[in-house]
Design an enzyme around this catalytic site. Sequence first.
Site, PDB file in Angstrom:
ATOM      1  N   VAL A 124       0.882  -1.171   0.000  1.00 36.82           N
ATOM      2  CA  VAL A 124       0.000   0.000   0.000  1.00 36.82           C
ATOM      3  C   VAL A 124       0.918   1.219   0.000  1.00 36.82           C
ATOM      4  CG1 VAL A 124      -1.784   1.275   1.228  1.00 36.82           C
ATOM      5  CG2 VAL A 124      -1.771  -1.217   1.293  1.00 36.82           C
TER       6      VAL A 124
ATOM      7  N   GLY B 132       9.646   2.334   1.492  1.00 40.69           N
ATOM      8  CA  GLY B 132       9.163   3.126   2.629  1.00 40.69           C
ATOM      9  C   GLY B 132      10.195   4.098   3.182  1.00 40.69           C
TER      10      GLY B 132
ATOM     11  N   ASN C  66      20.755  -5.413 -13.962  1.00 35.63           N
ATOM     12  CA  ASN C  66      21.431  -6.294 -14.919  1.00 35.63           C
ATOM     13  C   ASN C  66      22.104  -5.531 -16.061  1.00 35.63           C
ATOM     14  OD1 ASN C  66      20.537  -8.427 -13.302  1.00 35.63           O
ATOM     15  ND2 ASN C  66      18.622  -8.585 -14.407  1.00 35.63           N
TER      16      ASN C  66
END
Length: 521
Positions: free
Chosen positions: A241, A494, A443
Amino acid sequence: ANYFSKFSKAPVICKLVGRKVLDGLGQPTLEVEIYCTVKNYEQRICSIVMASHSQIPESALPEKIEADEKERNDSVHTAVEWVNESLNTMLRDLESTDQCQADKMLGEYFAKKVEEKKEIQKREEEAAAKVSPAPASCPPTPIPKQKRGGKPVKKVAVEEKPIPPAEPAEPVLGGSLAIGGASLAIAKAGATISHVPLYLYIALLKHNQEPPKEMTLPLPMVTLLNCEKNLPTKLKLVKEVMLIPPVELSLKQGIERILDIQKEMTRLLESSGKMPGPQADSKKGKAQSSAKKALPPPLKRISHLGCLTTGYDNLEQLLLLMQTACKNTGLELGTDMYLAINCAAHELMDYDKGKYEILTGTFKSPDEMVAIYMEMINNFPFIIALIDPLRKEDREQWSSICCALGSKCYLIAEDAATHISKLKTDQNINIAMCSGVVLKYINQTKVSDLIELTGILHGQRHITILGSPDAESLDESLVDLAVGLGARFLKLGGLSRGERVAKYNRLLAIEEELANHGTLR
């Protein structure tokens, strides 16, 4: 001295150093360090650390996780060898500001390595030709089994319209980190030599050395909750979320709002976590047990994404708690803050049933998923973005969901997007049916690839989101890339863990710098 230094020979690369270092999760990754000859003296210019990305889902078996770790170790070891040997020799004496030539050489080197790998595999397949038929005949068998299992009347619809099988994972060549690492390190060295910040250097590369009059910062998608799918709670439809601040706020104001909501959310989760103890001891009947059911599980830990880890029994419970946390801080979802949800639908598919498991024991077909998302957005209009609502194979349903919800929210492909190399070669592949794509610098991706690809996406009116891989490092270059490329959103995780917060701090520093120069749009 300054006057005559303008006539000195342009700095050239004299040495590349690759070494194995650890990322934010303690896993091995690659660091590339660049040395240049500047006015006849060898100088260390800069270094970058690559972020690594794993395609292994949370629910993978221990053997698969162990195999992935071994593969990662081998890949980093190969990448270090490539940088210290082949790339070091190949890029020596190249001007550090010649990004185009550097990326061309890196691309050719990688293509050669891919061909070598194909030849080795071909020889191995020929050698194992006698053994290969047995396993080759196994994969088709589950399909008829599903059809036989579909004999009851209720399952006829599923039998008539089987789901497309999962496309094989994009093969990753061991050592490919060296290509992305060298390209980004050269870009950073070019910026350092040119005495400009990396984000401006990238913008100049994108706009053919024409300095932009104004620059727009990407909006951050800040992960507040990580709902792990292997928790005992029922809800599986939501993986992350995320909060998106309104565009009229400065980044600093937006981050402050998100921090307030995060503190309140932590308080709500901790207070609810303390509740079950006395209730369990008191044994006082249905009222308390129903109250206990309504509460989310207690807060346990911070996720590797830098956010709270928790789980819920249904979507409404989660979204109502989000609304409560915002109201308690004096904010309203839909005006003062918006939500984005990462569904990670590819992790929900039960291939035996041919359906998505959205709650424990509750399965929905791809067509039913479209209806669920329509209802979700209609009931909760403050959700303005859905990431990976479906697997990439469900192309028909992607078209349906885009027609139904394209004007109400962003429908973004992350895992559902095709690999960067394929997006470049076939510009129509899997892009036309979504609002935008999450690009990750991993990569063999080169700086030139991102510049080219964001140009293609902008030309097709698709939005670009630069995303942080699962295993991040303290390197902040991703933020400069996002700003320089003009990405619409930046998905960094976060506001906890050093490797995540370092990037938000870099974004705040760029905002301040642009504001001081009067170039912030």
